[in-house]
Design an enzyme around this catalytic site. Structure first.
Site, PDB file in Angstrom:
ATOM      1  N   TYR A 259      -6.985   4.264   3.543  1.00  0.00           N
ATOM      2  CA  TYR A 259      -5.799   3.473   3.865  1.00  0.00           C
ATOM      3  C   TYR A 259      -6.180   2.167   4.558  1.00  0.00           C
ATOM      4  O   TYR A 259      -5.655   1.102   4.226  1.00  0.00           O
ATOM      5  CB  TYR A 259      -4.885   4.297   4.760  1.00  0.00           C
ATOM      6  CG  TYR A 259      -3.531   3.685   5.015  1.00  0.00           C
ATOM      7  CD1 TYR A 259      -2.504   3.818   4.093  1.00  0.00           C
ATOM      8  CD2 TYR A 259      -3.263   2.979   6.186  1.00  0.00           C
ATOM      9  CE1 TYR A 259      -1.244   3.282   4.329  1.00  0.00           C
ATOM     10  CE2 TYR A 259      -2.022   2.436   6.436  1.00  0.00           C
ATOM     11  CZ  TYR A 259      -1.019   2.588   5.495  1.00  0.00           C
ATOM     12  OH  TYR A 259       0.216   2.036   5.733  1.00  0.00           O
TER      13      TYR A 259
ATOM     14  N   THR B 265       0.817  -1.207   0.000  1.00  0.00           N
ATOM     15  CA  THR B 265       0.000   0.000   0.000  1.00  0.00           C
ATOM     16  C   THR B 265       0.852   1.259   0.000  1.00  0.00           C
ATOM     17  O   THR B 265       0.543   2.244  -0.680  1.00  0.00           O
ATOM     18  CB  THR B 265      -0.938   0.004   1.216  1.00  0.00           C
ATOM     19  OG1 THR B 265      -1.722  -1.195   1.215  1.00  0.00           O
ATOM     20  CG2 THR B 265      -1.866   1.208   1.201  1.00  0.00           C
ATOM     21  N   GLU B 266       1.951   1.223   0.758  1.00  0.00           N
ATOM     22  CA  GLU B 266       2.807   2.401   0.872  1.00  0.00           C
ATOM     23  C   GLU B 266       3.619   2.667  -0.387  1.00  0.00           C
ATOM     24  O   GLU B 266       3.746   3.821  -0.818  1.00  0.00           O
ATOM     25  CB  GLU B 266       3.767   2.242   2.064  1.00  0.00           C
ATOM     26  CG  GLU B 266       3.101   2.302   3.429  1.00  0.00           C
ATOM     27  CD  GLU B 266       2.639   3.697   3.790  1.00  0.00           C
ATOM     28  OE1 GLU B 266       2.973   4.651   3.061  1.00  0.00           O
ATOM     29  OE2 GLU B 266       1.933   3.841   4.800  1.00  0.00           O
ATOM     30  N   SER B 267       4.209   1.613  -0.961  1.00  0.00           N
ATOM     31  CA  SER B 267       5.208   1.845  -2.000  1.00  0.00           C
ATOM     32  C   SER B 267       5.129   0.918  -3.198  1.00  0.00           C
ATOM     33  O   SER B 267       5.911   1.073  -4.141  1.00  0.00           O
ATOM     34  CB  SER B 267       6.609   1.707  -1.387  1.00  0.00           C
ATOM     35  OG  SER B 267       6.859   0.359  -1.013  1.00  0.00           O
TER      36      SER B 267
END
Length: 359
Positions: free
Chosen positions: A345, A216-218
């Site tokens: 998120y 999800t982040e990167s």
């Protein structure tokens, strides 16, 4: 001095990313750093706009590797979400030569983010015997690309068959686009599995959650940066989550940029912060599923903001959460959290978490 300024002039590629801000400790230094950083980001974006033109600003982000060369006239862009590599140049002389060099260099670059200054025009991308993109892209014959000869032949093929030209203002942009293999995300994730297992065992955090956070982040981009100066695979901010982790480990100060750009150190630090959220800041949540939902949301927007969704009084917030079913906690956090990014998120990470649990 020029290299130092280039290093800190960072902006996102139209992508918002969490700050991993810890709102349980004083954050005046954090706010001071962020305000100055925002100014520098704007300056860098303005410099790119002056060279490339309006609406042509393209800067590295959490899921986008962007490297400029040739006095900022040539750039390589890997979109890890879309699975594409786009090489572009506005060089007025020998544009195909500039593209050819950038194609070869991008295909063969190594996997050490700390060795590349994304925010200068230096030709500092070293060709590696173990390319970062090896297996994630294949040439026109379906073969993975490891050696310079194969990369050069593929570059020549692309320039002969895929060269595109467009105009932007008074400039002509020459470009080629390469598609990554369909399972490129899994191939990148596989690179870091041993590190994830090690961190999972060390801190007692499920592997599936670590992987879901990283995706999800990167999208497993070790070069990832954000507008908040979050760094690396798990998008750790030096002066907030990084300080928390160092303090919990009996260290002073904050992790360096080079430390957080090292994949193993980044995964260790990000997982350690998940453990702090799980065991300390949100440890009074009794149901493990409810606590996981809270930890995920807190990794994005802070533990304090999670609790305030339920009550301005911390102890009362814990009591309310503990009186609710996990599904109701999830529903509340995805609909009532004040930050839209944090609401999304939780949904994204939870969905990814389920997929990794099935694997």
């Amino acid at each position: 001095m020029k290299k130092f300024l280039a290093l800190v002039l960072i902006a996102p590629l139209l992508i918002s990313c969490s700050s991993k801000k810890n709102d349980n400790v004083p954050n005046l230094a954090y706010e001071k750093d962020t305000n100055g950083f925002d100014i520098l980001m704007g300056q860098f974006a303005n410099n790119i706009e002056n060279i490339w033109g309006i609406k042509e600003v393209l800067i590295a982000g959490p899921k986008d590797y962007v490297k400029y060369t040739d006095h900022y006239l040539t750039r390589s862009h890997i979109n890890f979400d879309a699975g594409t590599i786009t090489i572009e140049t506005i060089a007025g002389t020998d544009p195909t030569g500039h593209l050819r060099q950038a194609i070869v260099t991008t295909l063969l670059m190594g996997d050490d983010p700390g060795s590349i200054d994304l925010y200068s025009d230096a030709n500092d991308v070293l060709i590696s015997k173990e390319p970062f993109l090896y297996g994630q892209v294949v040439d026109n014959t379906g073969q993975p690309i490891r050696w310079q000869g194969r990369a050069e032949k593929f570059a020549d093929h692309l320039l002969q068959t895929q060269l595109r030209k467009r105009t932007t203002g008074l400039k002509i942009v020459y470009s080629v686009t390469i598609n990554l293999v369909p399972n490129h995300l899994d191939k990148r994730a596989h690179k870091y599995m041993s590190m994830v297992r090690k961190a999972s065992k060390k801190y007692g955090i499920d592997e599936s959650l670590i992987l879901a956070i990283m995706q999800t982040e990167s999208s497993f981009n070790p070069y990832a940066v954000s507008h908040a100066d979050a760094l690396g695979l798990m998008q750790v901010v030096q002066h907030s989550a990084g300080v928390d982790v160092f303090r919990s480990q009996g260290k002073t100060g904050k992790p360096s940029r080079s430390f957080l750009f090292d994949p193993e150190s980044n995964i260790d630090t990000g997982t350690a912060y998940l453990a702090i959220l799980h065991n300390t800041y949100l440890g009074q949540i009794t149901n493990p599923t409810s606590r996981r939902y809270a930890v995920i949301t807190a990794y994005n927007g802070g533990a304090g903001s999670v609790l305030r969704v339920f009550s301005s009084d911390k102890e009362r917030a814990f009591n309310i959460i503990n009186s609710m079913q996990p599904g109701d906690v999830y529903q509340t956090l995805t609909t009532r959290h004040p930050a839209a990014e944090s609401r999304r998120y939780l949904y994204k990470v939870n969905t990814a978490n389920k997929s990794y649990r099935r694997n």
